[in-house]
Design an enzyme around this catalytic site. Sequence first.
Site, PDB file in Angstrom:
ATOM      1  N   HIS A  25       0.846  -1.205   0.000  1.00 58.30           N
ATOM      2  CA  HIS A  25       0.000   0.000   0.000  1.00 58.30           C
ATOM      3  C   HIS A  25       0.881   1.255   0.000  1.00 58.30           C
ATOM      4  O   HIS A  25       0.656   2.193  -0.759  1.00 58.30           O
ATOM      5  CB  HIS A  25      -0.889   0.045   1.255  1.00 58.30           C
ATOM      6  CG  HIS A  25      -1.975  -0.988   1.298  1.00 58.30           C
ATOM      7  ND1 HIS A  25      -2.185  -1.805   2.386  1.00 58.30           N
ATOM      8  CD2 HIS A  25      -2.931  -1.317   0.395  1.00 58.30           C
ATOM      9  CE1 HIS A  25      -3.231  -2.587   2.151  1.00 58.30           C
ATOM     10  NE2 HIS A  25      -3.696  -2.323   0.947  1.00 58.30           N
ATOM     11  N   LYS A  49     -16.563  -7.110   3.244  1.00 62.69           N
ATOM     12  CA  LYS A  49     -16.041  -8.474   3.184  1.00 62.69           C
ATOM     13  C   LYS A  49     -15.955  -9.129   4.555  1.00 62.69           C
ATOM     14  O   LYS A  49     -16.151 -10.291   4.730  1.00 62.69           O
ATOM     15  CB  LYS A  49     -14.631  -8.466   2.606  1.00 62.69           C
ATOM     16  CG  LYS A  49     -14.546  -8.045   1.168  1.00 62.69           C
ATOM     17  CD  LYS A  49     -13.088  -8.091   0.720  1.00 62.69           C
ATOM     18  CE  LYS A  49     -12.797  -6.971  -0.243  1.00 62.69           C
ATOM     19  NZ  LYS A  49     -11.374  -6.744  -0.444  1.00 62.69           N
ATOM     20  N   ARG A  99      -1.794  -6.185  -8.272  1.00 59.16           N
ATOM     21  CA  ARG A  99      -0.672  -7.074  -7.959  1.00 59.16           C
ATOM     22  C   ARG A  99      -0.547  -8.194  -8.986  1.00 59.16           C
ATOM     23  O   ARG A  99       0.498  -8.411  -9.567  1.00 59.16           O
ATOM     24  CB  ARG A  99      -0.860  -7.693  -6.563  1.00 59.16           C
ATOM     25  CG  ARG A  99      -0.714  -6.704  -5.433  1.00 59.16           C
ATOM     26  CD  ARG A  99      -1.261  -7.251  -4.146  1.00 59.16           C
ATOM     27  NE  ARG A  99      -2.672  -7.576  -4.309  1.00 59.16           N
ATOM     28  CZ  ARG A  99      -3.482  -7.947  -3.342  1.00 59.16           C
ATOM     29  NH1 ARG A  99      -3.026  -8.113  -2.122  1.00 59.16           N
ATOM     30  NH2 ARG A  99      -4.756  -8.208  -3.576  1.00 59.16           N
ATOM     31  N   SER A 136      -3.153  -7.669   3.047  1.00 59.73           N
ATOM     32  CA  SER A 136      -3.391  -7.438   4.474  1.00 59.73           C
ATOM     33  C   SER A 136      -3.816  -8.739   5.160  1.00 59.73           C
ATOM     34  O   SER A 136      -3.381  -9.041   6.275  1.00 59.73           O
ATOM     35  CB  SER A 136      -4.497  -6.392   4.664  1.00 59.73           C
ATOM     36  OG  SER A 136      -4.115  -5.170   4.102  1.00 59.73           O
TER      37      SER A 136
END
Length: 173
Positions: A25, A49, A99, A136
């Site tokens: 990030h 989520k 990514r 994360s």
Amino acid sequence: MTNGKPSRSTRAIYPGSFDPPTCGHLDVVERAAKCFGELVVAIVVNPQKRSPMFSLDERVAMLKECIASIPNARVEHFRGLLADYVKASQADVIVKGLRVVSDFESEMSAALMNRSLSEVDTFFLMSDQKYSFVSSSLVKEVFFLGGDVGSLVPEPVLRLMARKRAGLHETHS
Ligand code: PNS
């Protein structure tokens, strides 16, 4: 408009859960801040989520410390639709990091949805390859099972994670 150019600097919104912020990030923030006049790192308050491990206040504090040296970046938070927040903020663009190929599939529909709701385009930055596997959720799992994530999260994040883990051990021992 002056000479066909916007009269204020381009305001970009980099949205995310940041639960917690990772080096991936931060790398996107640093690079995006060089591309746009203002960069707002926008934390979603209630990610749909999952329930976040870090409170909003903790995520704000971690991010503020991480980006303190970037003068044109700041931290905000929002609830509800990103498109509504982007319009209310009078932002010019949304920024996201990509990514791997699987990110592209979900991000493409999100970008198209956000543009149809707000007329604001999403700009993508390729993540640095050294962070292409960093998320994360993986960072949290590895850390709380005792793995070393020191090279994957910024120092302020590692510090708070260590405090949280110590607290968890106190509670459960
Ligand atoms: O870091 P994340 O969890 O991948 O970030 C996802 C985020 C916050 C960008 C996305 O969940 C979002 O935009 N949430 C706000 C609600 C919304 O607008 N949903 C529709 C997106 S097309």
